[in-house]
Write an enzyme that holds these catalytic residues in place. Sequence first.
Site, mmCIF file in Angstrom:
data_model
loop_
_atom_site.group_PDB
_atom_site.id
_atom_site.type_symbol
_atom_site.label_atom_id
_atom_site.label_comp_id
_atom_site.label_asym_id
_atom_site.label_seq_id
_atom_site.Cartn_x
_atom_site.Cartn_y
_atom_site.Cartn_z
ATOM 1 N N HIS A 44 0.887 -1.169 0.000
ATOM 2 C CA HIS A 44 0.000 0.000 0.000
ATOM 3 C C HIS A 44 0.923 1.215 0.000
ATOM 4 O O HIS A 44 1.981 1.189 0.641
ATOM 5 C CB HIS A 44 -0.810 0.121 1.282
ATOM 6 C CG HIS A 44 -1.803 -0.955 1.554
ATOM 7 N ND1 HIS A 44 -1.463 -2.124 2.159
ATOM 8 C CD2 HIS A 44 -3.141 -1.007 1.359
ATOM 9 C CE1 HIS A 44 -2.554 -2.874 2.316
ATOM 10 N NE2 HIS A 44 -3.587 -2.213 1.836
ATOM 11 N N ASP B 223 2.103 2.103 3.497
ATOM 12 C CA ASP B 223 3.012 1.255 4.283
ATOM 13 C C ASP B 223 4.444 1.406 3.847
ATOM 14 O O ASP B 223 5.336 1.256 4.665
ATOM 15 C CB ASP B 223 2.707 -0.259 4.358
ATOM 16 C CG ASP B 223 1.684 -0.843 3.445
ATOM 17 O OD1 ASP B 223 0.519 -0.670 3.768
ATOM 18 O OD2 ASP B 223 2.077 -1.494 2.452
ATOM 19 N N HIS C 285 -11.601 -13.510 3.569
ATOM 20 C CA HIS C 285 -12.764 -12.670 3.249
ATOM 21 C C HIS C 285 -13.930 -13.545 2.794
ATOM 22 O O HIS C 285 -15.085 -13.280 3.126
ATOM 23 C CB HIS C 285 -12.417 -11.659 2.156
ATOM 24 C CG HIS C 285 -11.384 -10.661 2.578
ATOM 25 N ND1 HIS C 285 -10.919 -9.674 1.746
ATOM 26 C CD2 HIS C 285 -10.733 -10.489 3.751
ATOM 27 C CE1 HIS C 285 -10.021 -8.940 2.391
ATOM 28 N NE2 HIS C 285 -9.893 -9.425 3.605
ATOM 29 N N ASP D 47 -5.418 -13.557 -2.686
ATOM 30 C CA ASP D 47 -4.774 -13.228 -1.418
ATOM 31 C C ASP D 47 -4.858 -14.476 -0.566
ATOM 32 O O ASP D 47 -5.927 -14.831 -0.036
ATOM 33 C CB ASP D 47 -5.463 -12.040 -0.733
ATOM 34 C CG ASP D 47 -4.794 -10.720 -1.093
ATOM 35 O OD1 ASP D 47 -3.913 -10.715 -1.979
ATOM 36 O OD2 ASP D 47 -5.136 -9.687 -0.488
ATOM 37 N N ASP E 228 -6.165 -13.291 9.204
ATOM 38 C CA ASP E 228 -5.056 -13.239 8.227
ATOM 39 C C ASP E 228 -3.909 -14.191 8.575
ATOM 40 O O ASP E 228 -2.748 -13.787 8.649
ATOM 41 C CB ASP E 228 -4.506 -11.812 8.122
ATOM 42 C CG ASP E 228 -5.411 -10.898 7.326
ATOM 43 O OD1 ASP E 228 -6.199 -11.390 6.506
ATOM 44 O OD2 ASP E 228 -5.308 -9.665 7.509
HETATM 45 C C1 XUL Z 1 -7.693 -6.259 4.317
HETATM 46 C C2 XUL Z 1 -6.965 -6.708 3.129
HETATM 47 C C3 XUL Z 1 -6.064 -5.718 2.514
HETATM 48 C C4 XUL Z 1 -6.037 -5.773 1.023
HETATM 49 C C5 XUL Z 1 -5.244 -4.653 0.394
HETATM 50 O O1 XUL Z 1 -8.555 -7.176 4.860
HETATM 51 O O2 XUL Z 1 -7.064 -7.841 2.735
HETATM 52 O O3 XUL Z 1 -4.807 -5.884 3.058
HETATM 53 O O4 XUL Z 1 -5.521 -6.966 0.558
HETATM 54 O O5 XUL Z 1 -5.730 -3.408 0.751
HETATM 55 CO CO CO Z 2 -6.205 -8.853 1.102
#
Ligand code: XUL
Ligand code: CO
Length: 435
Positions: A101, A104, A271, A296, A309
């Site tokens: 990002h 970051d 997610h 992801d 996560d």
């Molecule tokens: C948050 C998430 C983020 C995105 C990028 O839940 O997954 O880190 O991947 O903004």
């Molecule tokens: Co993500």
Amino acid sequence: MAEYFPGISKIKYEGPDSKNFFAFKHYDADKKIMGKTMKEWLKFSVAYWHTFRGTGSDPFGPGTIKRPWDDGSASVENANKRLDVAFEFITKLGAPYWCFHDRDIAPEGSSLIESHKILDAVVAHAKELQKATGVKLLWGTANLFSNPRFMNGASTNPDSHVFAYAAAQVKKAMECTLELGGEGYVFWGGREGYQSFLNTNMKRELDHFANFLRMAADYKKEIGFKGIMLIEPKPKEPTKHQYDFDAATVMGFLRTYGLEKEYQLNIEANHATLAGHAFEHDLEISSRYGMLGSIDANTGDPQLGWDTDQFNMDVKSATLAMAIVLNQGGIPVGLNFDAKVRRESTDIDDMFLAHIGGMDTFARGLVNASKMVEDGVLGGWIKNRYSSYDSGIGAKIEAGTTNFKELEKWVLEAGEPKQLSGQQEKYEMLLNEYT
Ligand code: XUL
Ligand code: CO
């Protein structure tokens, strides 16, 4: 250049019999599986925010993770040093990509123009490091959720001033992603949702969101960015309801606003589970509609039920995910470890082990899935289950060339359908044989 992990050398493939934690037992980067190398199939990426900015803080307490190289300051020197560490880490790990990002990698300044300048300086350093190490950028993104100005959302903010600010920030983040040769650009709608229905005009917010995405797609063309634009679904957290709820919702939204050609999906396991789906559910639905652009890779904790996560160490889950990737011929952008070590995993070694374990898990998933495809197991049983649609009346139903009257006539002749078992247990046993 200083070495930050002097005790750790490049992680090598040692094979399944190795007892060395700092070696791959399954990820053999150049090994060919169904015509492509493991490196090409998996396209692993390290998430900068978790591994280099994560402190282990949670709503109940501050960070536990201290890194000796980080002086905690918001200086450009500290930001650049963190990048040096990150590139040493990623190179030793042998992951071909990284993701970030804007906020970051570089601290935010006291004005937009100052933030742009700081970002430029840090991006210039990142570009040198990419050149020196060969590590590439998988995707970039903008943080439109941490700064208090975004507390009511970014492009779905009721205040158009904040919308404009978010646009300016994304414009810059897209330029930086282009500068670093990113293969994608991600929109994760951090606070693009609502907390209370009582103060929200949902339709206006969704219209604004679509306009924002249209402007981004236009800007992509204007600057000549060739990467894939991605939307990352998530149902909630931090907001109570996030508009990009799940893969199906996002695909419907994109079609409603005529944006389906401009965006693909970045599916995150944790997610999908927050939305009440399995990881493979969101992968499958987006893949089958030609919208699965990136992954992801992480996992939640079934007992906690929030976005933990974690690194996914579940071989069965990775096998099902890689079967979907194999089926669509690859993952266009890549597989990013949007995952963090646990708050209690405070050693530097843990950073390495988490990634080595995650890479080995998906490598095993890839090998298992390829064996299932080669043995004709995967796909075979499903094909068989739908075979009544391959000819006769079924083929007419599938082609859309029949109607209720004809079907009634057909059933009056054919009578009652025979009971066909779903055989779920048999297929679960078969999956166990491969994992
Ligand atoms: C948050 C998430 C983020 C995105 C990028 O839940 O997954 O880190 O991947 O903004
Ligand atoms: Co993500």
